[in-house]
Scaffold this motif. Structure first.
Motif, PDB file in Angstrom:
ATOM      1  N   LYS A 502     -97.397 -97.483  -2.016  1.00 41.65           N
ATOM      2  CA  LYS A 502     -97.733 -97.824  -0.632  1.00 41.65           C
ATOM      3  C   LYS A 502     -99.191 -97.554  -0.302  1.00 41.65           C
ATOM      4  O   LYS A 502     -99.728 -98.084   0.661  1.00 41.65           O
ATOM      5  N   ALA A 504    -102.914 -97.602   0.291  1.00 48.41           N
ATOM      6  CA  ALA A 504    -103.894 -98.683   0.374  1.00 48.41           C
ATOM      7  C   ALA A 504    -105.278 -98.185  -0.035  1.00 48.41           C
ATOM      8  O   ALA A 504    -106.261 -98.903   0.131  1.00 48.41           O
ATOM      9  N   ALA A 505    -105.350 -96.964  -0.538  1.00 48.37           N
ATOM     10  CA  ALA A 505    -106.626 -96.366  -0.939  1.00 48.37           C
ATOM     11  C   ALA A 505    -107.652 -96.444   0.191  1.00 48.37           C
ATOM     12  O   ALA A 505    -108.817 -96.750  -0.023  1.00 48.37           O
ATOM     13  N   CYS A 506    -107.197 -96.179   1.414  1.00 49.67           N
ATOM     14  CA  CYS A 506    -108.075 -96.330   2.579  1.00 49.67           C
ATOM     15  C   CYS A 506    -109.042 -95.165   2.708  1.00 49.67           C
ATOM     16  O   CYS A 506    -109.957 -95.204   3.526  1.00 49.67           O
ATOM     17  N   THR A 508    -108.561 -92.313   4.021  1.00 49.58           N
ATOM     18  CA  THR A 508    -108.380 -91.456   5.197  1.00 49.58           C
ATOM     19  C   THR A 508    -108.063 -90.021   4.773  1.00 49.58           C
ATOM     20  O   THR A 508    -108.655 -89.067   5.273  1.00 49.58           O
ATOM     21  N   ARG A 511    -110.940 -88.128   3.605  1.00 47.54           N
ATOM     22  CA  ARG A 511    -111.889 -87.749   4.662  1.00 47.54           C
ATOM     23  C   ARG A 511    -111.366 -86.654   5.581  1.00 47.54           C
ATOM     24  O   ARG A 511    -112.144 -85.847   6.086  1.00 47.54           O
ATOM     25  N   VAL A 512    -110.046 -86.632   5.817  1.00 51.82           N
ATOM     26  CA  VAL A 512    -109.561 -85.686   6.832  1.00 51.82           C
ATOM     27  C   VAL A 512    -109.148 -84.336   6.261  1.00 51.82           C
ATOM     28  O   VAL A 512    -108.991 -83.372   7.011  1.00 51.82           O
ATOM     29  N   ALA A 539    -100.853 -86.542   5.892  1.00 47.68           N
ATOM     30  CA  ALA A 539     -99.600 -87.290   6.080  1.00 47.68           C
ATOM     31  C   ALA A 539     -99.517 -87.852   7.497  1.00 47.68           C
ATOM     32  O   ALA A 539     -99.066 -88.977   7.704  1.00 47.68           O
ATOM     33  N   SER A 540     -99.964 -87.067   8.463  1.00 51.79           N
ATOM     34  CA  SER A 540     -99.852 -87.538   9.843  1.00 51.79           C
ATOM     35  C   SER A 540    -100.892 -88.606  10.163  1.00 51.79           C
ATOM     36  O   SER A 540    -100.764 -89.320  11.141  1.00 51.79           O
ATOM     37  N   GLU A 541    -101.926 -88.738   9.339  1.00 51.75           N
ATOM     38  CA  GLU A 541    -102.982 -89.722   9.591  1.00 51.75           C
ATOM     39  C   GLU A 541    -102.821 -90.984   8.755  1.00 51.75           C
ATOM     40  O   GLU A 541    -103.402 -92.009   9.089  1.00 51.75           O
ATOM     41  N   CYS A 542    -102.091 -90.913   7.665  1.00 46.27           N
ATOM     42  CA  CYS A 542    -102.054 -92.030   6.713  1.00 46.27           C
ATOM     43  C   CYS A 542    -101.544 -93.302   7.390  1.00 46.27           C
ATOM     44  O   CYS A 542    -100.412 -93.354   7.851  1.00 46.27           O
ATOM     45  N   PRO A 543    -102.364 -94.363   7.449  1.00 46.56           N
ATOM     46  CA  PRO A 543    -101.921 -95.572   8.148  1.00 46.56           C
ATOM     47  C   PRO A 543    -100.848 -96.331   7.377  1.00 46.56           C
ATOM     48  O   PRO A 543    -100.155 -97.164   7.948  1.00 46.56           O
ATOM     49  N   ALA A 544    -100.721 -96.040   6.074  1.00 45.77           N
ATOM     50  CA  ALA A 544     -99.727 -96.752   5.263  1.00 45.77           C
ATOM     51  C   ALA A 544     -98.427 -95.960   5.179  1.00 45.77           C
ATOM     52  O   ALA A 544     -97.482 -96.411   4.545  1.00 45.77           O
ATOM     53  N   LYS A 545     -98.392 -94.803   5.788  1.00 50.89           N
ATOM     54  CA  LYS A 545     -97.249 -93.889   5.648  1.00 50.89           C
ATOM     55  C   LYS A 545     -96.923 -93.678   4.172  1.00 50.89           C
ATOM     56  O   LYS A 545     -95.755 -93.676   3.771  1.00 50.89           O
ATOM     57  N   ASP A 616     -97.753 -86.575  14.333  1.00 50.93           N
ATOM     58  CA  ASP A 616     -98.424 -87.869  14.345  1.00 50.93           C
ATOM     59  C   ASP A 616     -98.096 -88.619  15.633  1.00 50.93           C
ATOM     60  O   ASP A 616     -97.268 -88.180  16.429  1.00 50.93           O
TER      61      ASP A 616
ATOM     62  N   THR B  32    -104.134-102.395   7.220  1.00 47.51           N
ATOM     63  CA  THR B  32    -103.673-101.003   7.115  1.00 47.51           C
ATOM     64  C   THR B  32    -104.898-100.102   7.114  1.00 47.51           C
ATOM     65  O   THR B  32    -104.973 -99.111   7.830  1.00 47.51           O
ATOM     66  N   LYS B  40     -97.821 -97.425   9.875  1.00 49.79           N
ATOM     67  CA  LYS B  40     -97.940 -96.483  10.994  1.00 49.79           C
ATOM     68  C   LYS B  40     -98.115 -97.238  12.310  1.00 49.79           C
ATOM     69  O   LYS B  40     -97.476 -96.925  13.322  1.00 49.79           O
TER      70      LYS B  40
END
Lengths: 704, 230
Positions: A502, A504-506, A508, A511-512, A539-545, A616, B32, B40
């Motif tokens: 899942k 997305a290598a964003c 986040t 960084r956090v 975990a609470s920030e991950c946009p891809a969950k 989250d 995403t 999310k």
């Protein structure tokens, strides 16, 4: 009880386990029960700690707690007080809920198993086999079960009613107990077989004191440590002089010395000395036992070997010693070397030998086919614990030599698994036990980012109330203390795990993270469990969950939010307020745990979270969806955060986002507020809730 | 990557007004990463819409799902049963994903939940800047790696213009003047000579001006061998 699974099989873990769990011979889920205590769920803590351990009450008092030695907090400051926490949950446990997990639904089996010896190894083997469905009978030579727990350990360390609690739980699991039956005397092994026992477990322990071949052993006033402890523990009269010399530096020697202080309640009239070969630093007894012995006035004479016992008129008058310069030779073998012409005399009227124990193996006959080792222990396959006689297994100190309670229990458990395999006709040669893999040490860069936290001190019985009686010395934690102690746990390996499918290598998480743990590896986030401190911000920030917290996941918080509403007051004129509280901050002082939380009115409900970084946006929205009139998030002021400002700051953004969504939805963002409360001011939470309620009243109730 | 942002809730509400059962479908790639349409965001929007529509006295049902890339049939096929079940799909993908869905599932309307904004760079957590306009004829080799098409408000090829003030654009003082950036960069690289060359008028036929664009790589097409043989 919630946990209905059979006892865990010691098998390879799928991934590295926390060092505490690996260090525990029973592989107790220490992290799990400490986390439950940290959240104030003391019964859950008990259930987790009890699951692998039928002698939890005993262990909660006397376990040597190797878990604490391995605790990774040692790298930062001091270990989590795991032993004290286990005792806390055991003492608080409501026994009317049962002793342990309810019996698994297994088919009753008809092959009978005999267990020789009702000590830690035998009791554990019997309990496990009974839960597997076997009819099990324990044969115990003494009038009461417990083995060395009852006749070896002093009462001031282990009150007898504690042993009785665990034994009751074990017998209730379906174990039959026959006391006053000494195998070898009342019954032989071949007679047991003839009676239809298809497997036999030998767990007789090491109950004979080793002796010395020195002059004066036959004098009146020379006692053997194990016999002395047995007599004291069974309430038999013990003849003890006023100046007692205990030979030995191990844990049993300390038990002997501290018991000698108490016999007859002579107060200052009796002196107790300990004489041992090892130097003070190398004394094999646990350091905390030695310190307590010294506090009780026992005089240590390290680096001295017993040369001969001096007597007059057939009675002991002293011990001649000689200086010992080393205990082990260059190859690590026990081979003490003494310094010539260093003889000196310590006067005394009683000498007690506590230099080691061995098993009495006289009940084994050649026709039994049970081979022994040169060390006078029973020879077993180190994996399966099978002896050289088919169907006969052995475990505990009869194979290991003197060891720990929990170590003997683990051997009893292993034998039970082997016996089950044997009785099911499996090839024992194929049965192998792998130890779980241990999580590595904290890297130094992580250690530097972890805040030191003071280890919650254990309240002790004051010295003046202590000596010369058998009252237990350690008094135990209060709930607030226990929670604070549990909050020091680093939750090793219980932190963030990435679903790379899942991710997305964003970046986040990279960084956090306040600890700079996540990296991108092979195109996805990788969070090294050795370094993760389980703050949960990623975990609470991950946009891809794509990130889940292994212990206390995001879903669990959802479930708790749902559960909270399921028990909300049906009709209440007061606005319903939900508070998300950082438990690290809330329980830093006593106020919240002991009085404030309980005083909250029924329209105010709080949820404890491991740092507000775990919350989250969906958690907050869910509370409103379910009908909360107002929601507040209570966290720390930045510098007090267990993690760092980086974790604290993130909740501000989430609250701001959700306020905007609430405005768009039409509920009004003012129904949500964030409070940063210094740990000393958690008494103000009821006022904050009141403030929320007032503000919400002007907005009207949540129509949802 | 493609940068998008969620449409205002009111607009979304009016789009779905006529439908009862709404599938909110996220996309696991660009949107995403820019916090507009991942799993999310799907959950948060579903929560917001449940609340908002209930406050309006409606009893709509929202289903949540996220596929890896909504611009590909194969990924969408994985949730075909949910699409079938829903009255309408509210896509949180970019405009490409929304169109793919409409094309792939002709019997079901897929609505855009996002405004697809630009091709950009996440310059810091929470901030995205436009970087490329997909003109089809890249000039970055002439401009020190800074795009005058996407980053100059006028897309000038021979800047800066008179509206460049203290390094900022006259259109908005928040916007850096692209030509100031280009000048500074070329100076640092000691390649100011590149600025001395006058760039002729650009052939915009590779951009939108030539109509919708298409790239075909015959060598990659699975029909390639057959065609050659015939």
């Amino acid at each position: 009880m919630k946990h209905d699974e059979p006892p865990p099989v010691i098998s390879p873990a799928e991934e590295a386990s926390p060092p505490c769990q690996v260090a525990c011979p029973l592989h107790t889920d220490v992290r799990g029960y400490v986390a439950a205590i940290a959240r104030g769920d003391f019964e859950e803590g008990y259930a987790i700690a009890r699951e692998p351990n039928p002698l939890i009450y005993v262990c909660s008092h006397v376990c040597a707690h190797p878990c604490e030695e391995e605790c990774r907090r040692n790298q930062v400051d001091e270990p989590v007080s795991i032993a004290a926490l286990k005792r806390f949950v055991a003492e608080r446990h409501d026994l009317s809920l049962g002793h342990g997990p309810s019996k698994p639904a297994v088919e009753p089996k008809n092959q009978r198993v005999a267990i020789i010896g009702a000590g830690p190894a035998g009791l554990t083997a019997a309990y496990d086999l009974a839960r597997m469905g076997y009819p099990v009978t324990i044969f115990e030579a003494l009038p009461e079960p417990g083995g060395m727990l009852r006749v070896g350990l002093p009462k001031y360390r282990l009150p007898r009613e504690i042993i009785d609690i665990d034994i009751k739980g074990i017998l209730e699991a379906g174990v039959e107990l026959k006391t006053n039956v000494r195998i070898g005397q009342d019954l032989t092994i071949s007679e047991l077989k003839a009676q239809g026992y298809e497997a036999i477990f030998i767990g007789i322990g090491a109950q004979q004191s080793r002796t010395l071949r020195i002059e004066g052993m036959d004098l009146d006033g020379v006692l053997l440590g194990v016999d002395f402890l047995r007599d004291v523990n069974q309430g038999k009269p013990v003849k003890l002089g006023k100046k007692v010399l205990v030979i030995g530096g191990g844990n049993v020697a300390v038990d002997v010395a501290r018991s000698a202080v108490r016999v007859g309640n002579l107060g200052d009239e009796r002196e107790v000395h300990m004489i041992c070969l090892e130097c003070r630093e190398e004394m094999p007894a646990h350091e905390w036992e030695i310190i307590e012995a010294q506090r009780e006035g026992i005089v240590l004479h390290p680096s001295l070997g017993p040369n001969r016992i001096l007597g007059r008129d057939g009675k002991v008058v002293g011990l001649e010693t000689i200086v010992c310069e080393s205990v082990f030779d260059s190859e690590g073998r026990f081979n003490p070397s003494f310094v010539c012409n260093t003889e000196s005399v310590i006067e005394g009227d009683t000498v007690i030998l506590a230099i080691g124990q061995a098993s009495d193996l006289s009940f084994i006959h050649p026709e039994d086919g049970i081979e022994l080792t040169p060390r006078r222990t029973i020879k077993v396959d180190p994996d399966t614990l099978a002896t050289t006689a088919p169907g006969i297994f052995a475990g505990g100190e009869v194979i290991s030599g003197p060891g720990s309670v929990v170590g003997s229990m683990a051997l009893g458990r292993r034998a039970a698994i082997s016996i089950d395999a044997y009785l099911r006709g499996e090839n024992l040669a194929k049965l192998r036990f792998a130890e779980p893999q241990k999580l590595g040490e904290l890297p130094q860069k992580t250690v530097e980012k972890i805040k030191p936290l003071i280890r919650e001190p254990m309240p002790l019985l004051p010295l003046e109330e202590r000596a010369f009686n058998y009252r237990e010395v350690e008094l135990g934690y209060t709930p607030a203390m226990a929670m604070r102690a549990a909050h020091r746990c680093l939750t090793c390996g219980g932190g963030a795990y990435v679903d790379t499918g899942k991710c997305a290598a964003c970046l986040t998480c990279v960084r956090v993270c306040p600890y700079d743990v996540p990296v991108i590896k092979d195109g996805a986030a990788f969070i090294d469990p050795t370094q993760c401190q389980a703050c949960g911000v990623c975990a609470s920030e991950c946009p891809a969950k794509a990130i889940t917290m292994k212990l206390y996941s995001e879903d669990q918080l959802y479930q708790e939010i749902e559960a909270l509403f399921a028990t909300a007051p049906a009709s209440n004129p007061e606005p319903f307020i939900v508070g998300f509280c950082c438990l690290y901050c809330a329980y830093a002082g006593d106020e919240w745990a002991e009085s404030v939380r309980a005083q909250l009115p029924p329209n105010v409900r709080t949820l404890d979270v491991f740092c507000t970084s775990r919350i989250d946006i969906q958690h907050l929205l869910r509370a409103f969806e379910l009908g909360a009139d107002g929601v507040f998030v209570a966290g720390c002021v930045g510098e007090e955060c267990r993690h760092t400002d980086k974790a604290v700051n993130r909740i501000q953004g989430k609250v701001q986002f959700v306020k905007e969504v609430l405005n768009q939805v039409g509920l009004g963002g003012d129904r949500l507020a964030l409070y940063n409360i210094p740990s000393a001011e958690w008494g103000t939470v009821p006022r904050i809730a009141q403030e929320m309620a007032e503000r919400v009243r002007t907005l009207g109730t949540n129509p949802l | 990557m493609i940068i998008a942002e969620q449409k205002p809730l009111d607009e979304i509400k009016s789009m779905i007004a006529d439908y009862q059962k709404v599938l909110i479908l996220g996309c696991g790639t660009c949107v995403t990463i820019c916090f507009a349409g991942g799993e999310k965001e799907v959950g948060a929007l579903a929560s917001a819409l449940r609340m908002a529509t209930r406050l309006d006295g409606q009893n709509k049902e929202f289903i949540e799902a996220t596929v890896q890339r909504q611009c590909e049939y194969e990924f969408n096929e994985e949730v075909a049963d949910l699409i079938e079940e829903a009255d309408v799909v509210l896509s949180l993908a970019c405009g490409i994903g929304v169109q793919t869905m409409n094309e792939q599932f002709p019997n079901k309307l897929t609505l855009p939940g996002l405004n697809t904004a630009f091709l950009g760079q996440p310059v810091e957590q929470g901030v995205w800047d436009e970087r490329c306009q997909a003109c089809g004829d890249c000039v970055l080799y002439l401009t020190g790696g800074i795009c005058p098409i996407a980053r100059c408000s006028k897309s000038l090829l021979n800047g800066p213009c008179g509206g460049s003030q203290n390094g900022k654009c006259e259109v908005n003082p928040e916007i850096d003047c692209a030509w100031q950036l280009i000048y500074d960069r070329l100076q640092a690289l000691d390649r100011l000579d590149l600025m001395m060359e006058v760039k002729p008028a650009k052939d915009w036929s590779t951009s939108r001006d030539g109509g919708p664009r298409k790239i075909v790589r015959e060598d990659l097409r699975l029909t390639f061998v057959e065609e050659k043989q015939s």
